[in-house]
Design a protein around this motif. Structure first.
Motif, PDB file in Angstrom:
ATOM      1  N   UNK A 114       0.990  -0.986   0.358  1.00 61.93           N
ATOM      2  CA  UNK A 114       0.125   0.009  -0.015  1.00 61.93           C
ATOM      3  C   UNK A 114       1.229   1.410   0.032  1.00 61.93           C
TER       4      UNK A 114
ATOM      5  N   UNK B 244       3.316   2.315  -1.637  1.00 61.33           N
ATOM      6  CA  UNK B 244       3.527   3.386  -2.854  1.00 61.33           C
ATOM      7  C   UNK B 244       2.260   4.162  -3.618  1.00 61.33           C
ATOM      8  N   UNK B 245       1.479   3.537  -3.973  1.00 61.35           N
ATOM      9  CA  UNK B 245      -0.165   3.988  -4.143  1.00 61.35           C
ATOM     10  C   UNK B 245      -0.216   5.333  -3.183  1.00 61.35           C
TER      11      UNK B 245
ATOM     12  N   UNK C 163       1.624   8.177  -2.885  1.00 59.41           N
ATOM     13  CA  UNK C 163       0.983   9.117  -3.972  1.00 59.41           C
ATOM     14  C   UNK C 163      -0.138  10.036  -3.931  1.00 59.41           C
ATOM     15  N   UNK C 164      -1.572   9.267  -3.267  1.00 57.50           N
ATOM     16  CA  UNK C 164      -2.820   9.739  -2.425  1.00 57.50           C
ATOM     17  C   UNK C 164      -2.901  11.047  -1.297  1.00 57.50           C
TER      18      UNK C 164
ATOM     19  N   UNK D 265      12.827   2.865  -0.809  1.00 59.65           N
ATOM     20  CA  UNK D 265      13.092   3.487  -1.522  1.00 59.65           C
ATOM     21  C   UNK D 265      12.412   4.135  -2.719  1.00 59.65           C
ATOM     22  N   UNK D 266      11.113   3.129  -3.141  1.00 63.00           N
ATOM     23  CA  UNK D 266      10.078   4.047  -4.354  1.00 63.00           C
ATOM     24  C   UNK D 266       8.507   4.761  -3.565  1.00 63.00           C
TER      25      UNK D 266
ATOM     26  N   UNK E 187      11.906   9.281  -3.499  1.00 61.84           N
ATOM     27  CA  UNK E 187      12.180  10.393  -4.896  1.00 61.84           C
ATOM     28  C   UNK E 187      10.228  12.028  -4.630  1.00 61.84           C
TER      29      UNK E 187
ATOM     30  N   UNK F  43      11.015  15.717  -4.784  1.00 47.96           N
ATOM     31  CA  UNK F  43      10.572  16.147  -5.123  1.00 47.96           C
ATOM     32  C   UNK F  43       9.481  17.199  -5.254  1.00 47.96           C
TER      33      UNK F  43
ATOM     34  N   UNK G 172      22.915   7.213   0.860  1.00 47.33           N
ATOM     35  CA  UNK G 172      23.937   7.542   0.086  1.00 47.33           C
ATOM     36  C   UNK G 172      23.512   7.693  -1.078  1.00 47.33           C
ATOM     37  N   UNK G 173      22.483   7.549  -1.577  1.00 46.42           N
ATOM     38  CA  UNK G 173      21.951   7.429  -3.149  1.00 46.42           C
ATOM     39  C   UNK G 173      21.149   8.770  -3.265  1.00 46.42           C
ATOM     40  N   UNK G 174      20.303   9.175  -2.049  1.00 46.48           N
ATOM     41  CA  UNK G 174      19.788  10.636  -2.178  1.00 46.48           C
ATOM     42  C   UNK G 174      20.370  11.822  -1.231  1.00 46.48           C
TER      43      UNK G 174
END
Ligand SMILES: [Zn+2]
Lengths: 104, 284
Positions: free
Chosen positions: B143, B145-146, B149-150, B173-174, B177, B181, B206-208
């Motif tokens: 649940x 990711x969705x 977004x919501x 991780x998903x 961003x 952003x 490290x990545x972000x």
């Protein structure tokens, strides 16, 4: 998109030194889980369980080239639909997408 | 190293946990209102809970020299109950002026239902009306990711909402961003088994980059580790990250976020709070 090229401060051989043993163990744990499913007392087909199918599909990403394997796997295990559920099916998430954004 | 625990459900924890946190460098923490593990039966229960979060718990924390801050709401796990949500929302404003309250939270979604969305909207409107900061809980597993977004879409539907005053927690991780952003602050929760680990949290930073990110244990009544942040400090040192980078994540970033509320004052120490539980309650 963030800076996915940012590096880990350790050189490769040190990353392997630090994380190999625990990663090896995690892989064997996953294999043990799949073996355990095969030994279920009701002899049910593991592939009849959507969570197992989703996990096997996501596992293929392990051997694909990078970057962002974790992100790709997490997305494969996510509900891809856009609209809110019309009703509450249960309080807790399953861990994989059942194929129905309206709940199982 | 001194650290701040930005997300801990201390009413579920023992004095031993407070002691471990104090011994490992915790100087302040914030406790979002949460689910009790079962649905409450009345709005009166929430009122008692808010009193616990604003009166009793700061006193318990002060015994260990830890500042206790809090966030108030009806949590997403109970957000489906619209009638209860309306009753609880009506009782929140009188608590918002209390000295340890940082804002409204943790609100968000659980199973991404229509009713949860309505309860989320009501809370955001309340926060805007009272110029409160917001702490967001994102849903778990499939649940997340969705739901993230919501939630972002819902937050952005309100004009005059400054994303820098909103912390979106339990990022992975998903989802990191889309959170950053869109200008929101971002929390990573360190879980012992089932979700983001110490190593993955270090990977994500490290990545972000460490900008606008903090880490937390979200320790509660379930499997969770109240000293996850000092464990994270060790993980970052294991990888040879600088002390400055680590300090930014575990100390400076939470201070920068919380300092947008006048109630947050690390220099105040805990002097305004009675240090002795017996001054407030009867304890055997
Ligand atoms: Zn929480």
């Amino acid at each position: 998109m963030g800076n996915i090229d940012s590096c880990c401060p350790l050189p490769l051989h040190r990353i392997v030194d630090e994380y190999f043993a625990e990663s090896r163990n995690k892989l064997l744990e996953l294999a043990a889980f799949f073996d355990r499913l095969d030994r279920a007392c009701d002899a049910a087909d593991p592939d009849g369980e959507f969570r197992v199918v989703a996990l096997k599909r996501a596992a293929r990403v392990l051997l694909e080239p990078g970057p962002q394997r974790v992100k790709r796997m997490a997305l494969m295990l996510s509900d891809p639909t856009e609209e809110p559920r019309g009703y509450l099916d249960r309080k807790a998430a399953w861990g994989a997408y059942s194929g129905n954004g309206e709940g199982v | 190293m001194d650290y701040i625990e930005p997300h801990a459900h201390m009413i579920s924890r023992t004095m031993d946990d407070y002691q471990q946190m104090a011994l490992t460098g915790c100087v302040a923490l914030s406790e979002p209102a949460f689910w009790a593990g079962w649905d409450r039966q009345s709005a009166d229960s929430f009122e008692d809970y808010f009193r616990q979060l604003t009166e009793f718990e700061p006193t318990r924390a002060a015994q260990f020299g830890i500042q206790h801050y809090t966030w108030l709401c009806l949590n997403p796990k109970e957000g489906e109950n619209r009638d209860m949500a309306r009753q609880v929302l009506a009782r929140i404003p009188k608590f918002l002026e209390r000295p340890n309250v940082l804002g409204i939270g943790e609100i968000g979604l659980n199973r991404n239902t229509l009713r949860e969305m309505e309860t989320l909207r009501d809370h955001i409107a309340l926060a805007i009306e009272h110029r409160s900061m917001i702490l967001i809980h994102t849903p778990h597993l499939e649940d997340k990711y969705k739901g993230t977004k919501l939630i972002i879409r819902t937050l952005q539907s309100f004009q005059n909402l400054d994303p820098k005053r909103v912390m979106i927690d339990h990022a992975e991780e998903h989802t990191i961003e889309m959170i950053r952003d869109n200008g929101f602050r971002c929390g990573l929760t360190l879980y012992p088994n089932t979700k983001v680990s110490l190593a993955r949290a270090a990977d994500i930073i490290e990545m972000h980059s460490a900008e606008g990110i903090y880490v937390n244990s979200a320790c509660d009544w379930g499997f969770s580790v109240p000293v996850a942040i000092p464990q994270f400090i060790m993980e970052m040192r294991r990888r040879k990250h600088s002390e400055a980078t680590i300090r930014k994540v575990v100390y400076e970033n939470p201070i920068a976020f919380f300092s947008q509320v006048p109630n947050f004052n690390l220099a105040r120490a805990s002097e305004s709070v009675p240090r002795n539980l017996k001054e407030l309650v009867y304890v055997d």
